[in-house]
Design an enzyme around this catalytic site. Structure first.
Site, PDB file in Angstrom:
ATOM      1  N   GLU A 124      42.817  30.986  44.148  1.00 52.33           N
ATOM      2  CA  GLU A 124      42.120  31.339  42.907  1.00 52.33           C
ATOM      3  C   GLU A 124      42.354  30.347  41.775  1.00 52.33           C
ATOM      4  O   GLU A 124      41.410  29.965  41.102  1.00 52.33           O
ATOM      5  CB  GLU A 124      42.530  32.743  42.433  1.00 52.33           C
ATOM      6  CG  GLU A 124      41.820  33.076  41.126  1.00 52.33           C
ATOM      7  CD  GLU A 124      41.922  34.510  40.693  1.00 52.33           C
ATOM      8  OE1 GLU A 124      42.748  35.258  41.220  1.00 52.33           O
ATOM      9  OE2 GLU A 124      41.153  34.866  39.778  1.00 52.33           O
ATOM     10  N   ASP A 135      45.279  34.705  46.852  1.00 47.99           N
ATOM     11  CA  ASP A 135      45.290  35.240  45.488  1.00 47.99           C
ATOM     12  C   ASP A 135      46.757  35.356  45.088  1.00 47.99           C
ATOM     13  O   ASP A 135      47.484  36.234  45.578  1.00 47.99           O
ATOM     14  CB  ASP A 135      44.580  36.597  45.422  1.00 47.99           C
ATOM     15  CG  ASP A 135      44.237  36.961  43.985  1.00 47.99           C
ATOM     16  OD1 ASP A 135      44.913  36.454  43.076  1.00 47.99           O
ATOM     17  OD2 ASP A 135      43.300  37.753  43.789  1.00 47.99           O
ATOM     18  N   ILE A 161      48.297  36.247  42.349  1.00 49.74           N
ATOM     19  CA  ILE A 161      48.562  37.591  41.813  1.00 49.74           C
ATOM     20  C   ILE A 161      47.221  38.311  41.802  1.00 49.74           C
ATOM     21  O   ILE A 161      46.297  37.891  41.100  1.00 49.74           O
ATOM     22  CB  ILE A 161      49.122  37.599  40.365  1.00 49.74           C
ATOM     23  CG1 ILE A 161      50.449  36.855  40.268  1.00 49.74           C
ATOM     24  CG2 ILE A 161      49.296  39.045  39.881  1.00 49.74           C
ATOM     25  CD1 ILE A 161      51.067  36.847  38.858  1.00 49.74           C
ATOM     26  N   ASP A 162      47.092  39.351  42.582  1.00 48.73           N
ATOM     27  CA  ASP A 162      45.904  40.191  42.462  1.00 48.73           C
ATOM     28  C   ASP A 162      46.308  41.381  41.605  1.00 48.73           C
ATOM     29  O   ASP A 162      47.245  42.109  41.935  1.00 48.73           O
ATOM     30  CB  ASP A 162      45.395  40.642  43.832  1.00 48.73           C
ATOM     31  CG  ASP A 162      44.072  41.387  43.685  1.00 48.73           C
ATOM     32  OD1 ASP A 162      43.141  40.829  43.070  1.00 48.73           O
ATOM     33  OD2 ASP A 162      43.985  42.533  44.151  1.00 48.73           O
ATOM     34  N   THR A 221      46.141  40.763  37.897  1.00 46.64           N
ATOM     35  CA  THR A 221      46.793  40.015  36.811  1.00 46.64           C
ATOM     36  C   THR A 221      46.836  40.808  35.504  1.00 46.64           C
ATOM     37  O   THR A 221      47.831  40.743  34.774  1.00 46.64           O
ATOM     38  CB  THR A 221      46.076  38.659  36.604  1.00 46.64           C
ATOM     39  OG1 THR A 221      46.329  37.865  37.761  1.00 46.64           O
ATOM     40  CG2 THR A 221      46.598  37.914  35.390  1.00 46.64           C
ATOM     41  N   ASP A 277      40.084  37.953  46.676  1.00 42.91           N
ATOM     42  CA  ASP A 277      40.421  39.360  46.398  1.00 42.91           C
ATOM     43  C   ASP A 277      40.456  40.183  47.692  1.00 42.91           C
ATOM     44  O   ASP A 277      41.252  41.113  47.812  1.00 42.91           O
ATOM     45  CB  ASP A 277      39.369  40.003  45.478  1.00 42.91           C
ATOM     46  CG  ASP A 277      39.260  39.340  44.118  1.00 42.91           C
ATOM     47  OD1 ASP A 277      40.304  39.065  43.510  1.00 42.91           O
ATOM     48  OD2 ASP A 277      38.122  39.121  43.656  1.00 42.91           O
TER      49      ASP A 277
HETATM   50  C1  IPD Z   1      40.825  41.331  40.047  1.00 42.93           C
HETATM   51  C2  IPD Z   1      41.338  42.614  40.664  1.00 42.93           C
HETATM   52  C3  IPD Z   1      40.517  43.790  40.174  1.00 42.93           C
HETATM   53  C4  IPD Z   1      39.046  43.601  40.446  1.00 42.93           C
HETATM   54  C5  IPD Z   1      38.551  42.288  39.858  1.00 42.93           C
HETATM   55  C6  IPD Z   1      39.394  41.125  40.397  1.00 42.93           C
HETATM   56  P1  IPD Z   1      42.621  39.382  39.573  1.00 42.93           P
HETATM   57  O1  IPD Z   1      41.576  40.223  40.527  1.00 42.93           O
HETATM   58  O2  IPD Z   1      41.287  42.563  42.055  1.00 42.93           O
HETATM   59  O3  IPD Z   1      40.894  44.988  40.819  1.00 42.93           O
HETATM   60  O4  IPD Z   1      38.343  44.667  39.861  1.00 42.93           O
HETATM   61  O5  IPD Z   1      37.196  42.130  40.241  1.00 42.93           O
HETATM   62  O6  IPD Z   1      38.937  39.931  39.818  1.00 42.93           O
HETATM   63  O7  IPD Z   1      41.789  38.717  38.531  1.00 42.93           O
HETATM   64  O8  IPD Z   1      43.581  40.342  39.034  1.00 42.93           O
HETATM   65  O9  IPD Z   1      43.186  38.427  40.574  1.00 42.93           O
HETATM   66 CA    CA Z   2      42.094  38.954  42.498  1.00 38.92          CA
HETATM   67 CA    CA Z   3      44.420  36.641  40.855  1.00 38.09          CA
END
Ligand code: IPD
Ligand code: CA
Ligand code: CA
Length: 260
Positions: A65, A81, A83-84, A86, A209
């Protein structure tokens, strides 16, 4: 075996960084929109993951990412990813994880998702099932959408489209169906895989994701498709991931139908 070991080590290395900085000060900046955040820790986690993968497999393709694609002529692609979740992380909410998928010749072969705060490690290998902390997991067996517990997510910028996120959410909630919003798509998927949720849907995700999580759902006996029911491909935005039994009922509502 070396791929699996590397996947596990890389996931754990990123998660260790998340843990280390969780209650410390770190910088937070915006990306595509005001609330599309990246923290210093996303970059540090990514660097720790890269170090492990690149040392073993310097010629593999990487899609991550915060760095975008690192293109290489290779059969293997690591989809990362760092950190999913963030926004959760930046707010001290411990619902976030590292998510890494490994594709071979365009097919997702392995996926790992680790939330270091709950100490939950989800893993799947194509054809070998999925595990949570090394115990086999399975999707739920609910068969009625109206009695299901769902989870979804919303994009950072409002998606103004027919049957968009708000319309679908409203339809379900008006019928009294619980729809949670955890803020980490990778965790949403894993929680479908282990039966906590009966289904997850979201309109606009990126490959990193869902790369690991979608395989984890499939290997737990669930079903994953695009919003219109096509075979799932993480390079297109929409996803429905379910226990299989309520898939068509949810797909009907996501595409403009009424809850039946
Ligand atoms: C997000 C998370 C979130 C989802 C967003 C993503 P991030 O990823 O997975 O649950 O609703 O569409 O972008 O930005 O925290 O890596
Ligand atoms: Ca993510
Ligand atoms: Ca992320």
């Amino acid at each position: 075996m070396i791929h699996k070991q590397t996947l596990i080590e890389a996931t754990m290395a990123g998660a260790a960084i998340m843990k280390e900085y969780f209650d410390k000060q770190f910088t937070v900046t915006s990306k595509s929109s005001l609330n599309d955040l990246v923290t210093e820790v996303d970059h540090k986690s990514e660097a720790a993951i890269f170090e492990i993968i690149k040392k073993r497999f310097p010629n593999h393709y990487i899609l991550s990412e915060e760095s975008g694609p690192i293109v290489q002529e290779s059969n293997y692609k690591w989809i990362i990813d760092p950190i999913d979740g963030t926004i959760n992380y930046a707010n001290g909410i411990p619902i976030c994880c590292v998510s890494i998928g490994l594709e071979r010749d365009g097919v997702m072969e392995m996926g790992a998702v680790y939330n270091p705060f709950l100490q939950e490690f989800f893993f799947a290998q194509r054809g070998f099932g999925a595990t949570l902390n090394e115990k086999r997991i399975h999707v739920s067996d609910k068969d009625k959408l109206t009695q299901s517990c769902l989870v979804t997510g919303f994009p950072y910028t409002y998606l103004d489209a027919p049957n968009g996120p708000i319309q679908v959410f409203e339809k379900l909630v008006r019928k009294g169906i619980p729809v949670r919003r955890l803020g980490s798509a990778a965790i949403d998927l894993c929680w479908v895989a282990c039966g906590r949720f009966d289904a997850f849907y979201e309109h606009k995700l990126q490959a990193w994701d869902s790369a690991a999580g979608f395989l984890i759902v499939e290997e737990s006996g669930g079903k994953v498709t695009s919003l219109n029911g096509d075979t799932y491909n993480p390079y297109q935005p929409g996803i429905i991931a379910s226990n299989g039994r309520i898939h068509e009922q949810l797909q009907h509502v996501v595409n403009g139908g009424e809850v039946e």
